[in-house]
Design an enzyme around this catalytic site. Sequence first.
Site: not given
Ligand code: NDP
Ligand code: GDR
Length: 362
Positions: A165, A140, A138, A161
């Site tokens: 990662k 992050e 990520t 987090y």
């Molecule tokens: P989500 O939060 O939508 O999905 C996370 C998934 O992980 C869910 O299926 C959840 O299951 C599962 N999970 C959590 N804990 C466990 C565990 N202990 N054992 C098995 N499964 C588990 O994430 P995204 O689809 O958005 O992201 C996918 C991956 O990419 C993640 O690793 C995230 O950190 C990474 N990522 C995401 C980004 C984004 O912007 N979306 C950007 C960069 C990286 P359940 O449904 O049961 O909760």
């Molecule tokens: P992020 O995504 O932390 O970048 O992680 P998120 O959408 O939670 O926050 C993005 C930015 O918005 C600001 N923010 C808020 N965020 C949330 N969730 N709720 C609020 O009310 C709010 N108001 C402002 C946050 O401070 C932040 O700056 C996502 C996840 O998908 C990670 O798993 C992934 O690795 C990174 O993106 C890349």
Amino acid sequence: MIHRPRRKRALITGATGQDGAFLAELLLAQGYAVHAFVRRTSGSNLGRVAHLVDGSPGRERRYVLHHGDMTDTASLMRVLAEVQPDEIYNLAAQSHVAVSFDAPEDTANTDALGVVRLLEAVRTIGLTDRCRIYQASTSELFGASPPPQDEATRFRPCSPYGAAKVCAYWMGVTYREAYGLHLSNGIAFNHESPLRGDSFVTRKITRAVARIADGEREVLRLGNLDAGRDWAHARDVVAGMWSMLQQAVPDDYVLATGESHSVRSFVAHAFDVAGLTVRWEGEGVEEVGVEPRSGRVLVAVDPALFRPRETQGMRGDAGKARRVLGWAPRTSFAELVAEMVRADLAAVRPPVETVVSPGIPA
Ligand code: NDP
Ligand code: GDR
């Protein structure tokens, strides 16, 4: 006798999440058998993939569920031994940055140690030379490093987090270099869609905008409006994941759009799609987004939503993915916001059924 080549088998951890749902669609379209590693929960967590689990009548079932947990070594061993996957996409994570401050141990257990368990299971079962792995890294990892960020940017994580990662990233690289494992880290920047979890900021915004446009007297409360993010569409990002595992040589790639937009700008675009305007007034925690004609407050800042530490400016340079993988995002920021708002509007405004009164010709 007709000889059919064995289908490629993919195992997706985190299959029930946003990316897991898009990736499964992509892999099924490519002819794979998809094995989903899914947690057992007290309620259903299959909402995003229910249509794949049920399958369509008459079609070969190619989406198979396996129960397991990244914190449970035995379940990883059992499922890997049973599935013998050609490709593993490790998407499972406690993926919420703000939550990781409240639950750092749980986050590290799944996001860092979970990867160690997976990699050791692959080695123990003897899959090291036979399967390829995608590790969901990520932006992050970069944390406090200023933009633009690419594969050479220093890792300076800003949250439990991000730190977990970073550990997972280096575990992957270590197993690749020590044992010759075909493992690639996709360093993905934020990616969104109508399937995004509703506690992430984009979906929180688009759902609230849809309800407000539908007449709710609601105020959208947000934390840091200044944070800049490089927002792509999840569908584009999962194509990059797949592409990494089709390369002869594993490597690490940034997946990003190269554009950064503030949370404030996302809010304004989202209201615009719904036909509403916001004008910003005040500063800091006093800032509000006001509807100009009525003076009604639509958006307010809630200090409780600020994080203890924050990644401020994210903008990725995906030049390497473009050159080596031929990967590029297809969806613009404006298209992404519009797709999400329209999907949430459709959810609050179901299509009107034409009611034909008896006796009146339609
Ligand atoms: P989500 O939060 O939508 O999905 C996370 C998934 O992980 C869910 O299926 C959840 O299951 C599962 N999970 C959590 N804990 C466990 C565990 N202990 N054992 C098995 N499964 C588990 O994430 P995204 O689809 O958005 O992201 C996918 C991956 O990419 C993640 O690793 C995230 O950190 C990474 N990522 C995401 C980004 C984004 O912007 N979306 C950007 C960069 C990286 P359940 O449904 O049961 O909760
Ligand atoms: P992020 O995504 O932390 O970048 O992680 P998120 O959408 O939670 O926050 C993005 C930015 O918005 C600001 N923010 C808020 N965020 C949330 N969730 N709720 C609020 O009310 C709010 N108001 C402002 C946050 O401070 C932040 O700056 C996502 C996840 O998908 C990670 O798993 C992934 O690795 C990174 O993106 C890349």
